[in-house]
Design a protein around this motif. Structure first.
Motif, PDB file in Angstrom:
ATOM      1  N   SER A 179       0.819  -1.212   0.000  1.00 57.57           N
ATOM      2  CA  SER A 179       0.000   0.000   0.000  1.00 57.57           C
ATOM      3  C   SER A 179       0.854   1.263   0.000  1.00 57.57           C
ATOM      4  O   SER A 179       0.569   2.223  -0.722  1.00 57.57           O
ATOM      5  N   ILE A 180       1.908   1.272   0.805  1.00 59.83           N
ATOM      6  CA  ILE A 180       2.795   2.438   0.876  1.00 59.83           C
ATOM      7  C   ILE A 180       3.523   2.621  -0.451  1.00 59.83           C
ATOM      8  O   ILE A 180       3.649   3.740  -0.953  1.00 59.83           O
ATOM      9  N   ARG A 181       3.985   1.522  -1.043  1.00 62.18           N
ATOM     10  CA  ARG A 181       4.651   1.609  -2.350  1.00 62.18           C
ATOM     11  C   ARG A 181       3.714   2.203  -3.398  1.00 62.18           C
ATOM     12  O   ARG A 181       4.123   3.050  -4.202  1.00 62.18           O
ATOM     13  N   ALA A 182       2.464   1.759  -3.412  1.00 59.67           N
ATOM     14  CA  ALA A 182       1.490   2.245  -4.396  1.00 59.67           C
ATOM     15  C   ALA A 182       1.188   3.731  -4.178  1.00 59.67           C
ATOM     16  O   ALA A 182       1.101   4.500  -5.140  1.00 59.67           O
ATOM     17  N   LYS A 183       1.043   4.145  -2.938  1.00 62.13           N
ATOM     18  CA  LYS A 183       0.702   5.535  -2.619  1.00 62.13           C
ATOM     19  C   LYS A 183       1.798   6.506  -3.042  1.00 62.13           C
ATOM     20  O   LYS A 183       1.527   7.579  -3.583  1.00 62.13           O
ATOM     21  N   PHE A 184       3.062   6.147  -2.813  1.00 59.63           N
ATOM     22  CA  PHE A 184       4.172   7.059  -3.052  1.00 59.63           C
ATOM     23  C   PHE A 184       4.979   6.744  -4.308  1.00 59.63           C
ATOM     24  O   PHE A 184       5.956   7.423  -4.596  1.00 59.63           O
ATOM     25  N   GLY A 185       4.614   5.712  -5.033  1.00 59.03           N
ATOM     26  CA  GLY A 185       5.325   5.363  -6.260  1.00 59.03           C
ATOM     27  C   GLY A 185       6.715   4.808  -6.008  1.00 59.03           C
ATOM     28  O   GLY A 185       7.626   4.997  -6.808  1.00 59.03           O
ATOM     29  N   ILE A 186       6.878   4.104  -4.896  1.00 60.56           N
ATOM     30  CA  ILE A 186       8.170   3.510  -4.554  1.00 60.56           C
ATOM     31  C   ILE A 186       8.328   2.223  -5.364  1.00 60.56           C
ATOM     32  O   ILE A 186       7.432   1.380  -5.355  1.00 60.56           O
ATOM     33  N   PRO A 187       9.448   2.055  -6.054  1.00 57.00           N
ATOM     34  CA  PRO A 187       9.629   0.843  -6.872  1.00 57.00           C
ATOM     35  C   PRO A 187       9.684  -0.418  -6.006  1.00 57.00           C
ATOM     36  O   PRO A 187       9.958  -0.356  -4.811  1.00 57.00           O
ATOM     37  N   ASN A 188       9.423  -1.550  -6.621  1.00 56.72           N
ATOM     38  CA  ASN A 188       9.417  -2.832  -5.903  1.00 56.72           C
ATOM     39  C   ASN A 188      10.819  -3.311  -5.547  1.00 56.72           C
ATOM     40  O   ASN A 188      10.976  -4.356  -4.943  1.00 56.72           O
ATOM     41  N   TYR A 189      11.835  -2.566  -5.915  1.00 54.28           N
ATOM     42  CA  TYR A 189      13.221  -2.926  -5.631  1.00 54.28           C
ATOM     43  C   TYR A 189      13.525  -2.694  -4.149  1.00 54.28           C
ATOM     44  O   TYR A 189      13.234  -1.638  -3.599  1.00 54.28           O
ATOM     45  N   THR A 190      14.089  -3.696  -3.495  1.00 52.45           N
ATOM     46  CA  THR A 190      14.545  -3.583  -2.113  1.00 52.45           C
ATOM     47  C   THR A 190      15.905  -4.259  -2.008  1.00 52.45           C
ATOM     48  O   THR A 190      16.079  -5.378  -2.480  1.00 52.45           O
ATOM     49  N   THR A 191      16.867  -3.579  -1.381  1.00 57.47           N
ATOM     50  CA  THR A 191      18.199  -4.170  -1.219  1.00 57.47           C
ATOM     51  C   THR A 191      18.158  -5.260  -0.165  1.00 57.47           C
ATOM     52  O   THR A 191      17.166  -5.418   0.561  1.00 57.47           O
ATOM     53  N   ILE A 192      19.246  -5.996  -0.030  1.00 55.50           N
ATOM     54  CA  ILE A 192      19.309  -7.032   1.003  1.00 55.50           C
ATOM     55  C   ILE A 192      19.316  -6.403   2.402  1.00 55.50           C
ATOM     56  O   ILE A 192      19.048  -7.077   3.384  1.00 55.50           O
ATOM     57  N   ASN A 193      19.589  -5.095   2.473  1.00 55.86           N
ATOM     58  CA  ASN A 193      19.559  -4.382   3.749  1.00 55.86           C
ATOM     59  C   ASN A 193      18.177  -3.818   4.065  1.00 55.86           C
ATOM     60  O   ASN A 193      17.998  -3.151   5.072  1.00 55.86           O
ATOM     61  N   GLY A 194      17.187  -4.066   3.202  1.00 58.04           N
ATOM     62  CA  GLY A 194      15.824  -3.618   3.449  1.00 58.04           C
ATOM     63  C   GLY A 194      15.561  -2.184   3.046  1.00 58.04           C
ATOM     64  O   GLY A 194      14.632  -1.560   3.537  1.00 58.04           O
ATOM     65  N   GLU A 195      16.355  -1.637   2.123  1.00 55.84           N
ATOM     66  CA  GLU A 195      16.199  -0.254   1.697  1.00 55.84           C
ATOM     67  C   GLU A 195      15.630  -0.194   0.278  1.00 55.84           C
ATOM     68  O   GLU A 195      15.952  -1.012  -0.569  1.00 55.84           O
ATOM     69  N   SER A 196      14.784   0.815   0.048  1.00 58.70           N
ATOM     70  CA  SER A 196      14.212   1.063  -1.272  1.00 58.70           C
ATOM     71  C   SER A 196      14.408   2.528  -1.626  1.00 58.70           C
ATOM     72  O   SER A 196      14.120   3.400  -0.810  1.00 58.70           O
ATOM     73  N   PRO A 197      14.877   2.819  -2.851  1.00 53.76           N
ATOM     74  CA  PRO A 197      15.021   4.207  -3.258  1.00 53.76           C
ATOM     75  C   PRO A 197      13.652   4.838  -3.480  1.00 53.76           C
ATOM     76  O   PRO A 197      12.703   4.158  -3.874  1.00 53.76           O
ATOM     77  N   CYS A 198      13.559   6.118  -3.214  1.00 49.96           N
ATOM     78  CA  CYS A 198      12.269   6.794  -3.299  1.00 49.96           C
ATOM     79  C   CYS A 198      12.494   8.239  -3.739  1.00 49.96           C
ATOM     80  O   CYS A 198      13.456   8.876  -3.315  1.00 49.96           O
TER      81      CYS A 198
END
Length: 71
Positions: free
Chosen positions: A17-36
């Motif tokens: 839901s948060i990804r859809a709301k803010f347009g965050i890509p489905n990419y997540t690093t092994i450290n749990g980070e996503s660019p935004c």
């Protein structure tokens, strides 16, 4: 404004839901980070998600090189 989202909760439906709301890509690093990349108005809402404990906002520089995100 570019930032990095660190996911604190592992609730897939909340993250989706948060990804859809803010347009965050489905990419997540092994450290749990996503660019935004969000504007000022969206940043206020993203900060509210941070206050609720879903994520942490990290002000890191990143860029996209071809199909890869680079920090």
């Amino acid at each position: 404004m570019k930032c990095v989202v660190y996911w604190k909760k592992c609730d897939p439906s909340a993250i989706r839901s948060i990804r859809a709301k803010f347009g965050i890509p489905n990419y997540t690093t092994i450290n749990g980070e996503s660019p935004c990349e969000v504007d000022e108005e969206q940043m206020k809402l993203l900060r509210q998600c941070e206050e609720r404990g879903f994520l942490s906002i990290r002000m890191k520089k990143w860029c996209k090189n071809g199909g890869y995100f680079v920090w």
